[in-house]
Design an enzyme around this catalytic site. Structure first.
Site, PDB file in Angstrom:
ATOM      1  N   ASP A   6       0.885  -1.170   0.000  1.00 13.86           N
ATOM      2  CA  ASP A   6       0.000   0.000   0.000  1.00 13.86           C
ATOM      3  C   ASP A   6       0.919   1.214   0.000  1.00 13.86           C
ATOM      4  O   ASP A   6       1.501   1.556   1.027  1.00 13.86           O
ATOM      5  CB  ASP A   6      -0.894  -0.030   1.249  1.00 13.86           C
ATOM      6  CG  ASP A   6      -1.724   1.254   1.422  1.00 13.86           C
ATOM      7  OD1 ASP A   6      -1.665   2.134   0.539  1.00 13.86           O
ATOM      8  OD2 ASP A   6      -2.421   1.363   2.446  1.00 13.86           O
ATOM      9  N   LYS A  68       3.098  11.626  -3.475  1.00 12.82           N
ATOM     10  CA  LYS A  68       2.148  10.813  -4.257  1.00 12.82           C
ATOM     11  C   LYS A  68       1.155  11.716  -5.002  1.00 12.82           C
ATOM     12  O   LYS A  68       0.641  11.346  -6.049  1.00 12.82           O
ATOM     13  CB  LYS A  68       1.401   9.866  -3.321  1.00 12.82           C
ATOM     14  CG  LYS A  68       0.413   8.944  -4.036  1.00 12.82           C
ATOM     15  CD  LYS A  68      -0.210   7.972  -3.071  1.00 12.82           C
ATOM     16  CE  LYS A  68      -1.279   7.124  -3.726  1.00 12.82           C
ATOM     17  NZ  LYS A  68      -1.855   6.149  -2.777  1.00 12.82           N
ATOM     18  N   GLU A 145      -7.125   0.653  -4.507  1.00 15.28           N
ATOM     19  CA  GLU A 145      -7.097   0.569  -3.045  1.00 15.28           C
ATOM     20  C   GLU A 145      -8.412   0.081  -2.427  1.00 15.28           C
ATOM     21  O   GLU A 145      -8.393  -0.826  -1.590  1.00 15.28           O
ATOM     22  CB  GLU A 145      -6.683   1.918  -2.440  1.00 15.28           C
ATOM     23  CG  GLU A 145      -5.196   2.165  -2.627  1.00 15.28           C
ATOM     24  CD  GLU A 145      -4.794   3.611  -2.421  1.00 15.28           C
ATOM     25  OE1 GLU A 145      -5.607   4.394  -1.900  1.00 15.28           O
ATOM     26  OE2 GLU A 145      -3.655   3.957  -2.777  1.00 15.28           O
ATOM     27  N   ASP A 167     -12.910   5.123   1.673  1.00 12.88           N
ATOM     28  CA  ASP A 167     -11.476   5.192   2.021  1.00 12.88           C
ATOM     29  C   ASP A 167     -10.997   6.638   2.035  1.00 12.88           C
ATOM     30  O   ASP A 167     -10.831   7.257   0.990  1.00 12.88           O
ATOM     31  CB  ASP A 167     -10.671   4.363   1.006  1.00 12.88           C
ATOM     32  CG  ASP A 167      -9.170   4.372   1.292  1.00 12.88           C
ATOM     33  OD1 ASP A 167      -8.708   5.151   2.153  1.00 12.88           O
ATOM     34  OD2 ASP A 167      -8.447   3.600   0.629  1.00 12.88           O
TER      35      ASP A 167
HETATM   36  P1  ADP Z   1      -2.760   7.330   3.151  1.00 12.97           P
HETATM   37  O1  ADP Z   1      -3.553   6.188   2.617  1.00 12.97           O
HETATM   38  O2  ADP Z   1      -3.064   8.619   2.470  1.00 12.97           O
HETATM   39  O3  ADP Z   1      -1.299   7.093   3.247  1.00 12.97           O
HETATM   40  P2  ADP Z   1      -3.617   6.706   5.893  1.00 12.97           P
HETATM   41  O4  ADP Z   1      -4.696   5.732   5.621  1.00 12.97           O
HETATM   42  O5  ADP Z   1      -2.393   6.216   6.574  1.00 12.97           O
HETATM   43  O6  ADP Z   1      -3.266   7.585   4.629  1.00 12.97           O
HETATM   44  O7  ADP Z   1      -4.264   7.892   6.749  1.00 12.97           O
HETATM   45  C1  ADP Z   1      -3.508   8.987   7.108  1.00 12.97           C
HETATM   46  C2  ADP Z   1      -4.425  10.044   7.622  1.00 12.97           C
HETATM   47  O8  ADP Z   1      -5.143   9.530   8.741  1.00 12.97           O
HETATM   48  C3  ADP Z   1      -3.674  11.275   8.107  1.00 12.97           C
HETATM   49  O9  ADP Z   1      -4.286  12.434   7.619  1.00 12.97           O
HETATM   50  C4  ADP Z   1      -3.802  11.165   9.607  1.00 12.97           C
HETATM   51  O10 ADP Z   1      -3.783  12.433  10.219  1.00 12.97           O
HETATM   52  C5  ADP Z   1      -5.137  10.486   9.750  1.00 12.97           C
HETATM   53  N1  ADP Z   1      -5.278   9.834  11.046  1.00 12.97           N
HETATM   54  C6  ADP Z   1      -4.601   8.776  11.541  1.00 12.97           C
HETATM   55  N2  ADP Z   1      -4.978   8.491  12.787  1.00 12.97           N
HETATM   56  C7  ADP Z   1      -5.943   9.399  13.110  1.00 12.97           C
HETATM   57  C8  ADP Z   1      -6.739   9.649  14.279  1.00 12.97           C
HETATM   58  N3  ADP Z   1      -6.615   8.897  15.363  1.00 12.97           N
HETATM   59  N4  ADP Z   1      -7.622  10.691  14.233  1.00 12.97           N
HETATM   60  C9  ADP Z   1      -7.750  11.462  13.146  1.00 12.97           C
HETATM   61  N5  ADP Z   1      -7.037  11.276  12.027  1.00 12.97           N
HETATM   62  C10 ADP Z   1      -6.138  10.267  12.001  1.00 12.97           C
HETATM   63 MG    MG Z   2      -4.512   4.706   1.833  1.00 18.12          MG
END
Ligand code: ADP
Ligand code: MG
Length: 571
Positions: A6, A68, A145, A167
């Site tokens: 991912d 990205k 995804e 998502d």
């Molecule tokens: P990506 O797929 O874009 O890499 P993720 O699925 O890892 O992203 O999600 C990242 C996002 O989730 C970030 O914006 C982060 O701030 C948010 N995030 C992660 N944990 C929390 C939480 N406990 N509360 C609010 N937002 C969160």
């Molecule tokens: Mg993601």
């Protein structure tokens, strides 16, 4: 061994299929999430992950994140003296994940399935493939995804159902509607927004902080106008507050700037009210996906969440309101996409346990050609769009449409290919063109069959056949500025292979040092002095390569830093 990756905007993960189950691979820090951040140390070695994320603040010129978002463009990022394309920065992340998987498995890893947002364009998908190549990985397949998330889900719930995957990651939003029937999973529709994610909620808090405190009067109220060091510091504070508001009713944002302290206390309800415009934007792709799949919300059996930003209570409330029920929370939303990619890898390796699961996917957008419409025999109107493959068609797909000449003695048919949904081609994305020489005949006498073939990797091929002669032409897509040519890939592979990678076994030390440097920069007075002293002691232990001392000092500094700032900051 094929691994599932991912490659996220914010965080990336690698997982694999082992002993009949999808397994997440830990990074050198023992975590499954590796921040999609890269950077160079002062000695020119490359670092990836949390250490690079810490250094975004202390060494912005040598660090990069959120690249990205620029995949599929030629937008360059300068790190020190070198310049990189988005797919090169992504390849550094992939390389690190590959190394983690190799350490975990104890064998080389050369093949991967990489996930991409369902709404990624052709150029963005190609750039992702190139990133894999640059990392020394053969990309077995690109997987959408939400499809990956659904695949992880579908395996554990064999009941027949229709469901929706919602998502919301750091930078992108994807919605997919899927149908599971007798072990066969079909994607019915997907839609999304490539520029909407958890980061936008952070920017919103930053923006409001500037409006609510006197800091805005001093430095302006626009986030994009802030000097980079201040912007990065404020972003960390806002990110922390956003996460705090997931579990608590209030959070405090506080920042120091040239001797003054600025504070704003915000409660969860105010945050949700401020975020209303962002929440509204989340509705649009959901509604479009439902319309395209011709499914009413009530027909959905379940709603599934993916992406870290779906942890926000306001997002969960919105989902519950939109669908009149609570979403499923069986999975850790950050991990489910990687787990699904590992399931797909298992499928590829023909694991017996997965044999009966068949997967289909759909095209994320329509693809077609430019045509000239005849209004009357004399009047023509140019620049219209004729879709050949329509969005949300099940892939792989091959479709053919016939066109004919619009003028007497026309000698050439110019086939211009586009993707998009607009009636006029100028509003769609140009993909390539093909010139077909034809014999001079009266209008309408020459007919051409245009066949579009779209494969599971999202690659389009166009073939034209002149009906009368049987002569075939295959599309050669013209150079796309957002995609590297094979020759460029070859050259850059050579350059990138000379970059020294920071030793993996030093990751923990390096990450802690980067964090200590960041905290040093943020603090003042006695706390700053204490951190400065700790850095000196740590450096000394590292130079002496005294393992016991390193371990001891490391534990002590960790406690010290945790005490200074909340240790949940980057969890
Ligand atoms: P990506 O797929 O874009 O890499 P993720 O699925 O890892 O992203 O999600 C990242 C996002 O989730 C970030 O914006 C982060 O701030 C948010 N995030 C992660 N944990 C929390 C939480 N406990 N509360 C609010 N937002 C969160
Ligand atoms: Mg993601």
């Amino acid at each position: 061994m094929i691994v599932g990756i991912d490659l996220g905007t914010t965080n990336s993960l690698v997982a694999l299929w082992r002993d009949g189950a999808a397994t997440l691979v830990p990074n050198p820090l023992g975590q499954f999430l590796t921040p999609s951040c890269v950077g160079f140390l002062d000695d020119g070695t490359l670092i990836v992950g949390q250490a690079a994320r810490e250094r975004l603040q202390t060494h912005p010129q040598l660090s990069a994140a959120l690249f990205k978002r620029y995949m599929g463009t030629s937008r360059a990022v300068t790190l020190g003296t070198q310049t990189f394309r988005p797919e090169e920065l992504s390849s550094f992340v992939l390389r690190a994940l590959k190394a983690d998987a190799e350490t975990f498995l104890g064998e080389p890893v050369t093949e991967a399935i990489i996930t991409v947002p369902a709404y990624f364009s052709d150029a963005q998908r190609k750039a992702t493939r190139v990133a894999g190549e640059l990392a020394g990985l053969k990309v077995e397949r690109l997987l959408n995804e939400p499809t990956a998330a659904a695949l992880a889900y579908g395996l554990q719930n064999r009941d027949e159902s229709k469901f929706l995957v919602f998502d919301l990651g750091g930078g992108t939003f994807d919605v997919s509607i899927l149908e599971l029937f007798e072990g066969v999973m079909e994607v019915r529709a997907s839609a999304g927004d490539n520029f909407l994610g958890g980061e936008d909620f952070v920017t919103l808090l930053m923006q409001t902080f500037l409006q609510q405190t006197a800091l805005g009067q001093r430095v302006g109220t626009r986030v994009e106008d802030l000097p980079p060091p201040l912007a990065i510091r404020l972003r960390v504070v806002a990110e922390y507050a956003k996460r705090a508001l997931t579990n608590a009713a209030t959070a405090t944002l506080q920042i120091e700037h040239t001797g003054e302290t600025y504070t704003w206390q915000v409660d969860a309800d105010t945050f949700a009210a401020l975020a209303e415009p962002l929440l509204e934007r989340l509705r649009i792709p959901v509604e479009r996906a439902l319309r395209d799949a011709r499914i009413r919300p009530a027909e959905l059996h379940s709603i599934m969440l993916a992406g870290g930003a779906t942890r926000m209570p306001m997002v969960r409330r919105l989902v519950s309101r939109m669908f009149g029920r609570f979403p499923l929370v069986n999975f850790n939303p950050d991990e489910v996409v990687a787990l699904g990619a590992a399931v797909q890898a298992g499928l590829k390796m023909r694991d017996a346990a997965l044999d009966e699961v068949v997967m289909t996917d759909v095209t994320p957008y329509s693809m077609g050609i430019e045509i000239t419409e005849r209004i009357t025999p004399e009047r023509m109107s140019k620049g219209h769009y004729l879709p050949i493959i329509e969005r949300n068609s099940v892939v792989p797909i091959s479709q053919v449409k016939s066109i004919e000449t619009v003028q007497d003695n026309q000698r050439v048919i110019e086939l211009r290919i586009f993707q998009g949904e607009s009636p006029m081609v100028v509003d769609n994305v140009f993909l390539g063109n093909l010139r077909i020489p034809i014999a001079a005949k009266p209008v309408g006498a020459v007919k051409v069959d245009v066949r579009f073939t779209y494969d599971v990797n999202g690659i389009l091929e166009a073939e034209c056949t002149v009906t009368e002669t049987g002569q075939k032409h295959v599309l050669v897509i013209e150079e796309n500025p957002g995609v590297m040519t094979p020759e460029e890939v070859r050259q850059r592979l050579q350059t990138l292979s000379t970059i020294k990678i920071h030793p993996r076994d030093q990751t923990e030390n390096r990450t802690l040092m980067a964090r200590a440097e960041r905290v040093y920069q943020q603090q003042l007075g006695s706390q700053r002095e204490a951190v400065g002293h700790a850095i000196a002691v740590f450096q000394d232990a590292l130079e002496r390569q005294d393992r016991d001392a390193i371990r001891e000092v490391r534990a002590a500094i960790k406690r010290q830093l945790d005490a200074i700032e909340s240790d949940t900051l980057f969890e």
